[in-house]
Design a protein around this motif. Sequence first.
Motif, PDB file in Angstrom:
ATOM      1  N   LEU A 118     -44.145   9.397  -5.393  1.00  0.00           N
ATOM      2  CA  LEU A 118     -43.788  10.540  -4.552  1.00  0.00           C
ATOM      3  C   LEU A 118     -42.774  10.166  -3.470  1.00  0.00           C
ATOM      4  O   LEU A 118     -42.082  11.035  -2.941  1.00  0.00           O
ATOM      5  CB  LEU A 118     -45.044  11.139  -3.917  1.00  0.00           C
ATOM      6  CG  LEU A 118     -45.983  11.805  -4.932  1.00  0.00           C
ATOM      7  CD1 LEU A 118     -47.261  12.265  -4.259  1.00  0.00           C
ATOM      8  CD2 LEU A 118     -45.276  12.975  -5.619  1.00  0.00           C
ATOM      9  N   SER A 119     -42.678   8.871  -3.174  1.00  0.00           N
ATOM     10  CA  SER A 119     -41.753   8.446  -2.115  1.00  0.00           C
ATOM     11  C   SER A 119     -40.291   8.482  -2.565  1.00  0.00           C
ATOM     12  O   SER A 119     -39.388   8.413  -1.737  1.00  0.00           O
ATOM     13  CB  SER A 119     -42.105   7.031  -1.644  1.00  0.00           C
ATOM     14  OG  SER A 119     -41.726   6.082  -2.624  1.00  0.00           O
ATOM     15  N   ILE A 120     -40.027   8.578  -3.854  1.00  0.00           N
ATOM     16  CA  ILE A 120     -38.623   8.495  -4.286  1.00  0.00           C
ATOM     17  C   ILE A 120     -38.143   9.805  -4.942  1.00  0.00           C
ATOM     18  O   ILE A 120     -37.086   9.837  -5.573  1.00  0.00           O
ATOM     19  CB  ILE A 120     -38.403   7.308  -5.268  1.00  0.00           C
ATOM     20  CG1 ILE A 120     -39.451   7.258  -6.382  1.00  0.00           C
ATOM     21  CG2 ILE A 120     -38.387   5.990  -4.506  1.00  0.00           C
ATOM     22  CD1 ILE A 120     -39.100   7.947  -7.619  1.00  0.00           C
ATOM     23  N   THR A 121     -38.891  10.890  -4.776  1.00  0.00           N
ATOM     24  CA  THR A 121     -38.497  12.136  -5.442  1.00  0.00           C
ATOM     25  C   THR A 121     -37.149  12.664  -4.937  1.00  0.00           C
ATOM     26  O   THR A 121     -36.323  13.114  -5.728  1.00  0.00           O
ATOM     27  CB  THR A 121     -39.571  13.229  -5.275  1.00  0.00           C
ATOM     28  OG1 THR A 121     -39.908  13.314  -3.901  1.00  0.00           O
ATOM     29  CG2 THR A 121     -40.810  12.916  -6.094  1.00  0.00           C
ATOM     30  N   ASP A 122     -36.920  12.589  -3.621  1.00  0.00           N
ATOM     31  CA  ASP A 122     -35.633  13.063  -3.086  1.00  0.00           C
ATOM     32  C   ASP A 122     -34.487  12.202  -3.600  1.00  0.00           C
ATOM     33  O   ASP A 122     -33.439  12.714  -3.987  1.00  0.00           O
ATOM     34  CB  ASP A 122     -35.642  13.018  -1.549  1.00  0.00           C
ATOM     35  CG  ASP A 122     -36.483  14.153  -0.971  1.00  0.00           C
ATOM     36  OD1 ASP A 122     -36.788  15.083  -1.760  1.00  0.00           O
ATOM     37  OD2 ASP A 122     -36.832  14.085   0.215  1.00  0.00           O
ATOM     38  N   LEU A 123     -34.752  10.904  -3.607  1.00  0.00           N
ATOM     39  CA  LEU A 123     -33.730   9.954  -4.057  1.00  0.00           C
ATOM     40  C   LEU A 123     -33.290  10.257  -5.496  1.00  0.00           C
ATOM     41  O   LEU A 123     -32.096  10.354  -5.788  1.00  0.00           O
ATOM     42  CB  LEU A 123     -34.298   8.536  -3.951  1.00  0.00           C
ATOM     43  CG  LEU A 123     -33.430   7.402  -4.488  1.00  0.00           C
ATOM     44  CD1 LEU A 123     -32.104   7.316  -3.750  1.00  0.00           C
ATOM     45  CD2 LEU A 123     -34.168   6.071  -4.375  1.00  0.00           C
ATOM     46  N   ILE A 124     -34.259  10.431  -6.395  1.00  0.00           N
ATOM     47  CA  ILE A 124     -33.868  10.655  -7.794  1.00  0.00           C
ATOM     48  C   ILE A 124     -33.215  12.021  -7.983  1.00  0.00           C
ATOM     49  O   ILE A 124     -32.344  12.186  -8.832  1.00  0.00           O
ATOM     50  CB  ILE A 124     -35.054  10.454  -8.774  1.00  0.00           C
ATOM     51  CG1 ILE A 124     -36.224  11.375  -8.461  1.00  0.00           C
ATOM     52  CG2 ILE A 124     -35.488   9.007  -8.819  1.00  0.00           C
ATOM     53  CD1 ILE A 124     -37.312  11.360  -9.522  1.00  0.00           C
ATOM     54  N   SER A 125     -33.613  13.003  -7.164  1.00  0.00           N
ATOM     55  CA  SER A 125     -32.958  14.319  -7.247  1.00  0.00           C
ATOM     56  C   SER A 125     -31.497  14.221  -6.857  1.00  0.00           C
ATOM     57  O   SER A 125     -30.614  14.715  -7.545  1.00  0.00           O
ATOM     58  CB  SER A 125     -33.641  15.324  -6.317  1.00  0.00           C
ATOM     59  OG  SER A 125     -34.949  15.544  -6.740  1.00  0.00           O
ATOM     60  N   ASN A 126     -31.273  13.546  -5.725  1.00  0.00           N
ATOM     61  CA  ASN A 126     -29.900  13.438  -5.210  1.00  0.00           C
ATOM     62  C   ASN A 126     -28.992  12.657  -6.141  1.00  0.00           C
ATOM     63  O   ASN A 126     -27.793  12.878  -6.184  1.00  0.00           O
ATOM     64  CB  ASN A 126     -29.898  12.757  -3.831  1.00  0.00           C
ATOM     65  CG  ASN A 126     -30.639  13.591  -2.814  1.00  0.00           C
ATOM     66  OD1 ASN A 126     -30.800  14.808  -2.999  1.00  0.00           O
ATOM     67  ND2 ASN A 126     -31.131  12.951  -1.763  1.00  0.00           N
ATOM     68  N   ARG A 127     -29.584  11.716  -6.876  1.00  0.00           N
ATOM     69  CA  ARG A 127     -28.759  10.839  -7.701  1.00  0.00           C
ATOM     70  C   ARG A 127     -28.832  11.194  -9.193  1.00  0.00           C
ATOM     71  O   ARG A 127     -28.377  10.427 -10.030  1.00  0.00           O
ATOM     72  CB  ARG A 127     -29.206   9.380  -7.498  1.00  0.00           C
ATOM     73  CG  ARG A 127     -29.188   8.951  -6.030  1.00  0.00           C
ATOM     74  CD  ARG A 127     -27.779   8.786  -5.488  1.00  0.00           C
ATOM     75  NE  ARG A 127     -27.168   7.611  -6.059  1.00  0.00           N
ATOM     76  CZ  ARG A 127     -27.296   6.392  -5.580  1.00  0.00           C
ATOM     77  NH1 ARG A 127     -28.000   6.188  -4.495  1.00  0.00           N
ATOM     78  NH2 ARG A 127     -26.711   5.380  -6.169  1.00  0.00           N
ATOM     79  N   ASP A 128     -29.413  12.346  -9.504  1.00  0.00           N
ATOM     80  CA  ASP A 128     -29.483  12.820 -10.889  1.00  0.00           C
ATOM     81  C   ASP A 128     -30.174  11.847 -11.845  1.00  0.00           C
ATOM     82  O   ASP A 128     -29.836  11.775 -13.020  1.00  0.00           O
ATOM     83  CB  ASP A 128     -28.086  13.136 -11.440  1.00  0.00           C
ATOM     84  CG  ASP A 128     -27.585  14.459 -10.911  1.00  0.00           C
ATOM     85  OD1 ASP A 128     -28.433  15.264 -10.474  1.00  0.00           O
ATOM     86  OD2 ASP A 128     -26.359  14.682 -10.913  1.00  0.00           O
ATOM     87  N   ALA A 129     -31.103  11.070 -11.327  1.00  0.00           N
ATOM     88  CA  ALA A 129     -31.859  10.173 -12.219  1.00  0.00           C
ATOM     89  C   ALA A 129     -33.055  10.929 -12.790  1.00  0.00           C
ATOM     90  O   ALA A 129     -33.492  11.940 -12.238  1.00  0.00           O
ATOM     91  CB  ALA A 129     -32.320   8.945 -11.445  1.00  0.00           C
TER      92      ALA A 129
END
Lengths: 401, 325
Positions: A118-129
């Motif tokens: 749950l800590s990396i959900t924003d990160l993967i959204s922003n980077r299209d992963a």
Amino acid sequence: MPLLFLPLIMTAFAAIGHSEALAQQPVQEPLQVRLGYLRAYEPQLTLSVLDLAPRDEGVAGANVAIADNNTTGSFLGQAYGLDVVEVKLDDDITAATEELIAKGVDYILMDVSAEQLLSITDLISNRDALVFNIGATDDRLREEACHSRIFHTAPTRTMLADGLVQYLIWKQWRRWVLIHGSHDRDKLFADALRRAAERFGGEILLEKEFTDTGTARRTDSGVVQIQRQMPVFTQDFPEHDVVLVADESEVFGTYVPYRTWTPRPVAGTAGLIPSAWHPASEQWGGTQIQNRFAKANGRRMLWKDMAAWTAVRVVGEAVTRTQSAETQKTAEYLRSPDFSIAAFKGQKLTFRTWNGQLRQPIFLGDGRSVVSTSPQEGFLHQVSELDTLGVDQPETQCVLD
Amino acid sequence: MLGRLSCLSSALALATGVATPASAYMVYVSNEKDNTVTVVDSETMEVVQTIEVGQRPRGITISHDGKLIYLCASDDDTIEIIDTATNQIVGSLPSGPDPELFVLSPDGGTLYVANEDDNLVTVIDLDSKSVVAEIPVGVEPEGMGISPDGKAMVNTSETTNMAHFIDTATNEITHNVLVDSRPRFAEFKPDNSEVWVSAEIGGTVSVIDNESREIKQKISFEIPGLRSEAIQPVGVRITADGKKAYVALGPANRVAVVNTETYEVEKYVLVGQRVWQLAFTPDQKTIISTNGVSNDITFIDVATDEPVQSVTVGALPWGVVVSPQ
């Protein structure tokens, strides 16, 4: 002079011939698809040494699927690679995730805790992963905390509990007592068992907590004490058919079978265990993946290996069918009615469009063999019988953006 | 009950009595679980012999003169040769590991074997009993079909999900056609024009044009009351006149009859449980299905597409072949 001239002309002709050949049959660079594998790992103690996780649990399955994808890719001009990164159990995984994405990895398999995921959900959204959860069974990741960029090939606790309980109901063993551990994950599995009992008409007559007092997992003469303690612990149980055990933390579960006050079968995290795969499953072409896996890794295939194998195969299937490695196209394809994947489980597997969970049968096995596979006969569903396992669409709390 | 039984048997006796004395064929069924081949007389529809064979017998075929049976003994990593005059095992072929299915060339001289564990098609010369080529294909090769003119061979790979076209002159792949999930079987039309490839998990049959090597039609199946996951096409056979195709539908317990002109399913014939493979009798009057879970085979009348009789064979019947005329 003429001698020098001749080779030049020949070269020119050769070049023309070559470019014509190129025009007829374009020789393309293979499409590179890089996958990442992020795992939080530290050696874990278990009650039985036979249950110690192999060092490469999960990763080994991903590697077999990479090889499978590359065999297919050799006919289609695709090349797959895998970058494996390890962090400690409770580490922050942001930097490791960023590093993978910076390397050009778009698809990341994750074997980490729910909190880490749950800590990396924003990160993967922003980077299209796009992330495939291959390890966490927490229902909340598919429910209130669900995310559109995360697909789950790991089953949920409710799927596991439902698969087990359907079989107990089919056997008409309906009266249970439940022993659960004192850690959060033990309680979550106990919750799933209670929910399953209510759903399918079982009765939990009594519950008892086995509190973790911090004792060593294994001691030299520990068995002597356990043989005396477990009957006493289970002495006050009312008349029942099955003892249910919820001990994901490996504190007592293994010690319940054969040691209860009354002779009753044990099921849950010990005894008859529900799982997304069984190392002895040979049904539905399973022999083939088992042989392939054993040959490559020198050990049997465990459920996490299968979850990782399936995730990598899902990516391969999406790239092949969409003829693209773009994560957005893949995500759309995985939610479309065109997608299905074969994973040696007797029927096609698809994703629940509303929360990204892979529908899959649940294997029920003891330490040696597969006893049964759920859904059981007679548990019907209007969409897919696989949706009798786990939280179904009408009950979901997931709202995807 | 007794009355009904005697009624049935007299009706059968009558049917046998009036039947034209067409030559009886021998039906050979490989039983995956109990390591046997059951021999059934096609006319009396009775078991005449059970042959003990190697472990996990699956793919089965017969030489064009009917003298030899070739049988994949998968767990023994060999192909056994059975003499049909004595029903004894008389030899073996170097198959490579885990042979599952194979196809005999129209001239009868070459056997093409799918080796599931090694992603290979092994080409065996039957005269010298030696391997002449190994062709790397996709993951888990299974289905094997050869064009009646002998020019093209098709192998299906179950995890790669492809039909690989192999030129039999060079033993090299010429085309790879993507089909649906877990392709199990490839069957050419008698006029060489099309290859039908079943996809067990995908639930479809892809009809591939043998000229362009492109999919020209995809056939799917719908059976009221059955969920789509239970419809799993495996064995495919096309009549010698090219007009009808039969598709075994696995746990749907039915064989679909497909019109090869319209590609419409005209009928679903209820047979036994988990139907996988099919074989015609040489006179094309009957097609026989192997029903794995119910341990029997079903004789289907090709004229009416009605099941005629089921015969109990060994445990988990897998493949079936019928002796030639």
